[in-house]
Design a protein around this motif. Structure first.
Motif, PDB file in Angstrom:
ATOM      1  N   THR A  67       0.834  -1.191   0.000  1.00  0.00           N
ATOM      2  CA  THR A  67       0.000   0.000   0.000  1.00  0.00           C
ATOM      3  C   THR A  67       0.871   1.244   0.000  1.00  0.00           C
ATOM      4  O   THR A  67       1.637   1.479   0.943  1.00  0.00           O
ATOM      5  CB  THR A  67      -0.926   0.028   1.231  1.00  0.00           C
ATOM      6  OG1 THR A  67      -1.710  -1.162   1.239  1.00  0.00           O
ATOM      7  CG2 THR A  67      -1.843   1.230   1.188  1.00  0.00           C
ATOM      8  N   ASP A  68       0.751   2.041  -1.054  1.00  0.00           N
ATOM      9  CA  ASP A  68       1.456   3.319  -1.163  1.00  0.00           C
ATOM     10  C   ASP A  68       0.460   4.424  -0.815  1.00  0.00           C
ATOM     11  O   ASP A  68      -0.500   4.662  -1.543  1.00  0.00           O
ATOM     12  CB  ASP A  68       1.989   3.501  -2.580  1.00  0.00           C
ATOM     13  CG  ASP A  68       2.806   4.785  -2.744  1.00  0.00           C
ATOM     14  OD1 ASP A  68       2.821   5.608  -1.808  1.00  0.00           O
ATOM     15  OD2 ASP A  68       3.401   4.970  -3.822  1.00  0.00           O
ATOM     16  N   THR A  69       0.681   5.103   0.284  1.00  0.00           N
ATOM     17  CA  THR A  69      -0.236   6.157   0.722  1.00  0.00           C
ATOM     18  C   THR A  69      -0.136   7.413  -0.139  1.00  0.00           C
ATOM     19  O   THR A  69      -0.922   8.341   0.023  1.00  0.00           O
ATOM     20  CB  THR A  69       0.047   6.553   2.178  1.00  0.00           C
ATOM     21  OG1 THR A  69       1.383   7.098   2.260  1.00  0.00           O
ATOM     22  CG2 THR A  69      -0.060   5.351   3.108  1.00  0.00           C
ATOM     23  N   LEU A  70       0.850   7.471  -1.034  1.00  0.00           N
ATOM     24  CA  LEU A  70       1.166   8.630  -1.877  1.00  0.00           C
ATOM     25  C   LEU A  70       1.867   9.740  -1.101  1.00  0.00           C
ATOM     26  O   LEU A  70       2.178  10.785  -1.673  1.00  0.00           O
ATOM     27  CB  LEU A  70      -0.084   9.181  -2.582  1.00  0.00           C
ATOM     28  CG  LEU A  70      -0.854   8.168  -3.438  1.00  0.00           C
ATOM     29  CD1 LEU A  70      -2.069   8.842  -4.085  1.00  0.00           C
ATOM     30  CD2 LEU A  70       0.045   7.538  -4.500  1.00  0.00           C
ATOM     31  N   ARG A 102       0.387  -3.071  -6.328  1.00  0.00           N
ATOM     32  CA  ARG A 102       0.624  -1.812  -5.615  1.00  0.00           C
ATOM     33  C   ARG A 102      -0.716  -1.098  -5.442  1.00  0.00           C
ATOM     34  O   ARG A 102      -1.387  -0.770  -6.407  1.00  0.00           O
ATOM     35  CB  ARG A 102       1.602  -0.933  -6.392  1.00  0.00           C
ATOM     36  CG  ARG A 102       1.829   0.457  -5.792  1.00  0.00           C
ATOM     37  CD  ARG A 102       2.845   1.237  -6.629  1.00  0.00           C
ATOM     38  NE  ARG A 102       2.910   2.628  -6.228  1.00  0.00           N
ATOM     39  CZ  ARG A 102       2.151   3.586  -6.744  1.00  0.00           C
ATOM     40  NH1 ARG A 102       1.261   3.293  -7.696  1.00  0.00           N
ATOM     41  NH2 ARG A 102       2.273   4.840  -6.343  1.00  0.00           N
ATOM     42  N   THR A 104      -3.163   1.991  -3.896  1.00  0.00           N
ATOM     43  CA  THR A 104      -3.150   3.409  -3.520  1.00  0.00           C
ATOM     44  C   THR A 104      -4.555   3.809  -3.075  1.00  0.00           C
ATOM     45  O   THR A 104      -5.545   3.181  -3.481  1.00  0.00           O
ATOM     46  CB  THR A 104      -2.717   4.308  -4.695  1.00  0.00           C
ATOM     47  OG1 THR A 104      -3.600   4.081  -5.803  1.00  0.00           O
ATOM     48  CG2 THR A 104      -1.288   4.015  -5.118  1.00  0.00           C
ATOM     49  N   SER A 110      -7.294  10.691  -0.707  1.00  0.00           N
ATOM     50  CA  SER A 110      -5.865  11.008  -0.632  1.00  0.00           C
ATOM     51  C   SER A 110      -5.602  12.074   0.433  1.00  0.00           C
ATOM     52  O   SER A 110      -6.481  12.863   0.790  1.00  0.00           O
ATOM     53  CB  SER A 110      -5.335  11.478  -1.987  1.00  0.00           C
ATOM     54  OG  SER A 110      -5.419  12.879  -2.129  1.00  0.00           O
TER      55      SER A 110
END
Length: 476
Positions: A67-70, A102, A104, A110
């Motif tokens: 998990t890429d939270t950005l 991946r 997001t 966001s």
């Protein structure tokens, strides 16, 4: 002194257990991978164990999710993305039924869309709105999609009992007696397997540094990254029982749940000076939690237009709402300035702290919710970066700065709050496509029920009301 797991069990025995758990049922595996030591050790153990199985026993899929939270620390993003590419490629070559994914957050969830777009105050220990939106929802959405596809799944996590007493207690609470699997705390038909639950920290490093990465990663580089950051990893978060990354983390560079980001400070001290603008921006955000700063940067109304307050003598009377639009404009300006410095001084001239899609959504929210008729986002972007973006055409935007100036003049002459008229006009514009009058009237009623008095007028009224109540109670 903690006893090493390897004095009790051999690596071969651990591999054999993993193979037995894998073959014991038809449920596919979802492996949480954050790029840190614990998730890397779990994935490496599973990979090394399963590659010994004959092809006809590798019968169910394995999904590796990250998990890429950005808003991850850039060095961690590079590390994770590099390894995900290698994991997917080498797994295909080796014939393992393993794919990488991946994840997001949705654009509406966001960090920047909520903080700058909607004005959510920066997260703190009592209002950690970021965790569910940035981490839990993307992972849970993926897991539930696999539950729908396969009926049940096993979630493999790099959790260890020695992390904390609270972690050990949670693991015990959901354990299924007589099985290596546990029930998931919130997700139905999802089970949890923790292959390194009895590992100590030294066991994890001993394993990683004594055996090479099967997908071609460099575990010694990972150890160096830990030394540079003087930090732990931020685990895959799939429920609220998982603690905040907090004091021991490779996590979000904007995290304000802790007082100081010692991880990013250590990285800068160890040669990553180009990250300094990011740390300065993070510290600027954290300072808005100071009670005196709240009055300057946050509205006295909540997002629903209502006012909440405390009893007199219990701190500031008004419970503050979202960041004011003027301060959100300052935040966006500072963020874009930091991005420009990072692109100039850092290793990647194209690295983004905020994406174009997030800017588009912030612009939309400002125009719809904050009544930004001046359309400030494109101008802020041009001023801060010296460039422009292909801004989407806003077909619903029929008013601009000139119209707002005229309306402000009329409202001043008629002694009508400008914000009230802006909200009524926007509610009518949004309701133009609705089918019935009932919905239109409901929108107008919601606007009229909001608080439109000035902050000073509200404070005076609330204080007078509380004094009246106190007087009645005193004479009762």
């Amino acid at each position: 002194m903690t006893t090493s797991i390897f004095s009790q069990r051999t690596i071969s025995a651990i591999y054999q257990e993993i193979r037995e758990v894998y073959r014991s049922n038809a449920m596919p595996w979802v492996i949480g991978y954050s790029g840190g030591k614990d998730s890397t050790a779990s994935l490496q153990l599973i990979w090394c164990a399963l590659r010994e199985l004959p092809p006809d026993q590798l019968t169910k899929p394995i999904y590796v999710i990250a998990t890429d939270t950005l808003v991850e620390t850039p060095l961690i993003v590079d590390h994770v993305n590099d390894n995900l590419g290698k994991i997917g490629r080498v797994a295909r070559e080796a014939g393992l039924p393993l794919t990488v994914h991946r994840l997001t957050p949705a654009m509406r969830d966001s960090f920047w869309v909520n903080l700058i777009g909607r004005g959510y105050p920066t997260p703190h220990s009592r209002f950690r709105w970021c965790t569910e939106r940035l981490k839990i929802k993307p992972a849970d959405t993926f897991i539930l999609s696999k539950v729908a596809q396969h009926g049940e799944v096993v979630l493999v996590l790099g959790q260890r009992r020695s992390e904390s007493n609270a972690r050990a207690q949670v693991m015990d609470d959901y354990k299924i007696t007589g099985y290596r699997l546990s029930r998931h705390s919130t997700l139905p038909r999802a089970y949890v397997y923790t292959p390194i639950e009895d590992f100590a920290t030294d066991d994890v490093w001993s394993y990683l540094l004594s055996l090479p990465s099967p997908w071609g990663g460099n575990n010694r580089d990972l150890a160096s990254l830990y030394r540079s950051a003087q930090s732990g990893e931020c685990p895959l978060v799939v429920d609220l029982s998982t603690p905040s990354c907090g004091n021991s983390r490779f996590g979000c560079w904007v995290c304000t749940v802790v007082e100081r980001d010692r991880s990013m400070e250590a990285l800068i001290d160890n040669g990553e000076e180009w990250m300094t603008p990011m740390l300065e921006f993070r510290d600027f955000l954290a300072a808005t939690q100071d009670p005196e700063r709240r009055k300057e940067v946050r509205d006295y109304r909540r997002r629903d237009g209502q006012v909440h307050f405390r009893k007199r003598g219990q701190g500031e009377l008004l419970i503050r709402g979202p960041y004011r639009l003027a301060f959100r404009k300052e935040l966006l300006t500072r963020l874009l300035s930091a991005q420009r410095q990072v692109q100039r001084d850092g290793p990647d001239p194209h690295y983004e702290l905020i994406s174009a899609d997030e800017l588009y959504e912030i612009r939309r929210l400002w125009r719809v919710e904050a009544h930004d008729w001046e359309d400030a986002v494109p101008e802020i972007y041009r001023q801060a970066t010296g460039r422009d973006l292909p801004w989407p055409q806003d077909d619903g935007a029929i008013f601009g700065a000139n119209e707002r100036a005229v309306l402000a003049q009329i409202c001043a002459e008629e002694e009508v709050p400008l914000d009230l008229m802006l909200a009524l006009i926007e509610s009518q514009r949004q309701a133009s496509g609705l089918g019935g009058r009932t919905q239109i009237h409901a929108r107008i009623d919601e606007v009229l029920r909001s608080e439109w008095r000035s902050e000073a007028e509200v404070v005076t009224a609330v204080e007078a009301h509380q004094q009246w109540i106190e007087g009645r109670l005193a004479t009762a």
